[in-house]
Motif scaffolding. Sequence first.
Motif, mmCIF file in Angstrom:
data_model
loop_
_atom_site.group_PDB
_atom_site.id
_atom_site.type_symbol
_atom_site.label_atom_id
_atom_site.label_comp_id
_atom_site.label_asym_id
_atom_site.label_seq_id
_atom_site.Cartn_x
_atom_site.Cartn_y
_atom_site.Cartn_z
ATOM 1 N N LEU A 1 -14.481 -7.491 -4.193
ATOM 2 C CA LEU A 1 -14.376 -6.321 -3.796
ATOM 3 C C LEU A 1 -13.626 -6.542 -2.699
ATOM 4 O O LEU A 1 -14.278 -7.248 -1.806
ATOM 5 N N ASP A 2 -13.655 -5.233 -2.383
ATOM 6 C CA ASP A 2 -12.860 -4.409 -0.931
ATOM 7 C C ASP A 2 -13.141 -3.153 -0.780
ATOM 8 O O ASP A 2 -14.532 -2.804 -0.850
ATOM 9 N N GLY A 3 -12.491 -2.342 0.163
ATOM 10 C CA GLY A 3 -13.257 -1.140 0.816
ATOM 11 C C GLY A 3 -13.762 -1.578 2.163
ATOM 12 O O GLY A 3 -14.408 -2.542 2.283
ATOM 13 N N SER A 4 -15.156 0.056 1.881
ATOM 14 C CA SER A 4 -15.798 0.250 3.205
ATOM 15 C C SER A 4 -16.860 -0.994 2.664
ATOM 16 O O SER A 4 -17.556 -1.091 3.563
ATOM 17 N N VAL A 5 -17.066 -1.241 1.517
ATOM 18 C CA VAL A 5 -18.760 -2.300 1.262
ATOM 19 C C VAL A 5 -18.518 -3.238 1.450
ATOM 20 O O VAL A 5 -19.777 -3.623 2.499
ATOM 21 N N ALA A 6 -17.050 -3.953 1.930
ATOM 22 C CA ALA A 6 -16.382 -5.448 1.996
ATOM 23 C C ALA A 6 -16.745 -4.924 3.591
ATOM 24 O O ALA A 6 -16.999 -6.561 4.081
ATOM 25 N N ALA A 7 -16.098 -4.529 4.203
ATOM 26 C CA ALA A 7 -15.932 -4.393 5.352
ATOM 27 C C ALA A 7 -17.493 -4.209 6.302
ATOM 28 O O ALA A 7 -17.743 -4.110 7.493
ATOM 29 N N GLY A 8 -18.124 -4.144 5.089
ATOM 30 C CA GLY A 8 -19.667 -3.389 6.169
ATOM 31 C C GLY A 8 -19.395 -2.231 6.439
ATOM 32 O O GLY A 8 -20.460 -1.561 7.729
ATOM 33 N N THR A 9 -19.305 -0.690 6.166
ATOM 34 C CA THR A 9 -18.942 0.205 7.286
ATOM 35 C C THR A 9 -18.789 1.401 5.975
ATOM 36 O O THR A 9 -18.722 2.645 6.422
ATOM 37 N N GLU A 10 -19.600 1.144 5.428
ATOM 38 C CA GLU A 10 -20.548 1.777 3.839
ATOM 39 C C GLU A 10 -21.326 2.493 4.489
ATOM 40 O O GLU A 10 -21.780 2.736 5.584
ATOM 41 N N ARG A 11 -21.364 4.556 3.741
ATOM 42 C CA ARG A 11 -21.870 5.409 3.777
ATOM 43 C C ARG A 11 -23.038 4.996 2.819
ATOM 44 O O ARG A 11 -22.949 4.618 1.887
ATOM 45 N N PRO A 12 -24.364 5.545 2.461
ATOM 46 C CA PRO A 12 -25.131 5.490 1.435
ATOM 47 C C PRO A 12 -24.420 6.270 0.054
ATOM 48 O O PRO A 12 -24.684 5.581 -0.765
ATOM 49 N N ASP A 13 -23.506 6.864 0.575
ATOM 50 C CA ASP A 13 -22.971 7.156 -1.071
ATOM 51 C C ASP A 13 -21.767 7.238 -1.398
ATOM 52 O O ASP A 13 -21.284 7.747 -2.296
ATOM 53 N N SER A 14 -21.194 5.602 -0.360
ATOM 54 C CA SER A 14 -19.539 5.673 -0.675
ATOM 55 C C SER A 14 -19.670 4.431 -2.155
ATOM 56 O O SER A 14 -20.412 4.442 -2.543
ATOM 57 N N ASP A 15 -17.988 4.748 -2.917
ATOM 58 C CA ASP A 15 -17.886 4.158 -3.629
ATOM 59 C C ASP A 15 -17.469 3.029 -3.890
ATOM 60 O O ASP A 15 -18.178 2.521 -2.262
ATOM 61 N N VAL A 16 -17.673 1.862 -4.549
ATOM 62 C CA VAL A 16 -17.605 0.187 -4.925
ATOM 63 C C VAL A 16 -16.099 0.062 -5.227
ATOM 64 O O VAL A 16 -15.548 0.652 -6.633
ATOM 65 N N ASP A 17 -15.322 -0.424 -4.593
ATOM 66 C CA ASP A 17 -14.008 -0.660 -4.211
ATOM 67 C C ASP A 17 -13.645 -2.400 -5.622
ATOM 68 O O ASP A 17 -14.127 -3.020 -4.616
ATOM 69 N N LEU A 18 -12.992 -2.750 -6.021
ATOM 70 C CA LEU A 18 -13.344 -3.498 -6.364
ATOM 71 C C LEU A 18 -11.656 -4.097 -7.212
ATOM 72 O O LEU A 18 -10.849 -2.782 -7.446
ATOM 73 N N CYS A 19 -11.504 -5.305 -7.331
ATOM 74 C CA CYS A 19 -9.951 -5.696 -7.669
ATOM 75 C C CYS A 19 -10.650 -5.814 -8.979
ATOM 76 O O CYS A 19 -10.534 -7.397 -8.368
ATOM 77 N N LEU A 20 -9.855 -5.551 -9.948
ATOM 78 C CA LEU A 20 -9.725 -6.803 -10.704
ATOM 79 C C LEU A 20 -8.542 -7.466 -10.970
ATOM 80 O O LEU A 20 -7.393 -6.967 -11.415
ATOM 81 N N VAL A 21 -8.716 -9.038 -10.977
ATOM 82 C CA VAL A 21 -7.229 -9.725 -11.019
ATOM 83 C C VAL A 21 -7.280 -10.635 -12.584
ATOM 84 O O VAL A 21 -8.497 -11.038 -13.307
ATOM 85 N N LEU A 22 -6.556 -9.867 -13.261
ATOM 86 C CA LEU A 22 -6.103 -9.555 -14.824
ATOM 87 C C LEU A 22 -5.244 -11.343 -15.376
ATOM 88 O O LEU A 22 -4.821 -11.204 -14.663
ATOM 89 N N THR A 23 -5.228 -11.308 -16.672
ATOM 90 C CA THR A 23 -4.359 -13.150 -17.070
ATOM 91 C C THR A 23 -2.917 -11.750 -16.745
ATOM 92 O O THR A 23 -2.943 -10.590 -16.437
ATOM 93 N N PRO A 24 -1.780 -12.634 -17.144
ATOM 94 C CA PRO A 24 -0.250 -11.416 -16.804
ATOM 95 C C PRO A 24 -0.095 -10.499 -18.186
ATOM 96 O O PRO A 24 -0.097 -9.792 -18.172
ATOM 97 N N GLU A 25 -1.000 -11.332 -19.699
ATOM 98 C CA GLU A 25 -0.686 -10.438 -20.246
ATOM 99 C C GLU A 25 -1.442 -8.863 -19.757
ATOM 100 O O GLU A 25 -0.186 -7.686 -20.893
ATOM 101 N N ALA A 26 -2.965 -9.616 -20.075
ATOM 102 C CA ALA A 26 -3.583 -8.465 -19.576
ATOM 103 C C ALA A 26 -2.849 -7.128 -18.542
ATOM 104 O O ALA A 26 -3.111 -5.683 -18.521
ATOM 105 N N PHE A 27 -2.101 -7.353 -17.500
ATOM 106 C CA PHE A 27 -1.954 -6.532 -16.076
ATOM 107 C C PHE A 27 -0.258 -6.077 -16.725
ATOM 108 O O PHE A 27 0.149 -4.953 -16.514
ATOM 109 N N ALA A 28 -0.172 -6.440 -17.397
ATOM 110 C CA ALA A 28 1.070 -6.012 -18.738
ATOM 111 C C ALA A 28 1.048 -5.180 -19.147
ATOM 112 O O ALA A 28 1.741 -4.213 -19.560
ATOM 113 N N THR A 29 -0.049 -5.093 -20.390
ATOM 114 C CA THR A 29 -1.003 -4.051 -20.680
ATOM 115 C C THR A 29 -1.007 -2.473 -20.168
ATOM 116 O O THR A 29 -0.733 -1.423 -20.370
#
Length: 261
Positions: free
Chosen positions: A26-54
């Motif tokens: 989780l990153d972005g405003s929600v992770a920082a605690g600065t989100e607004r009620p309508d803020s989106d949810v910022d996420l980073c998906l860490v993938l396997t090397p093969e899935a990232f290459a794809t």
Amino acid sequence: MQHHQDSIDVFVERASQDPEVIGIVLDGSVAAGTERPDSDVDLCLVLTPEAFATAWKRHRLSYVERDGITYPGGYYDIKVASSDYLRRAAECGDEPMRASLLHARVLWSRDDELAGLIAAVPLLPDHVWEQRMASFIAQLRLHGGYFLRQAAEHHNSYLSHHAAVHMVGAGGRALLALNRTLFQGQKYLDQTLAGLDRIPVGYAEAARAALDDPGIATGTRYRDLLESFHAWPLTEDETLSTFVRDNELGWFTGRAPAEYA
């Protein structure tokens, strides 16, 4: 906010079942605690090397998803990475990349090292901050001196605006480096500068004047304000070579200009 947490829980429950996913961050405003009620949810998906290459090949490095969102107008803003990607980000990532993980936290992971990788990305040693100060002061001096004078002499409106924008950008980035504060991106620069401890009195007014009325007078005022504020780690004699190396010789050094670092 609870509706953000509810949406996060739905996503983690689903994505953690995917064997190609090794971590969810989780990153972005929600992770920082600065989100607004309508803020989106910022996420980073860490993938396997093969899935990232794809994902790279399929232009799926960043995308929006709404399935699982529990509040009107919301969405997941998803970026993908791999462990190697994060290691390289810690070694040579640009500042917006580093800043994006400044408040990040691991929500779920199959890899015990992931939290350490995430924590390493936003860190820069002192000597790198000093190098960045020098590089941006070189830009400040060239754009605020030589290029603004050339624009005035040749009545070149494009050059005057280009020089003013780059002068103010460089001055702002030099102040960020002085304050050991990561550059998040152009749209965040003014608000980040406004929150710094070490910044010249009257900075915002001088920057605005230089941008609203680009020319020798406003450029000199802005440049002098920055030069008198701190003993920057770059002599006048070193300025031109530093500017050329950092802005014109990327084809030779293999490094992006400091503006994009």
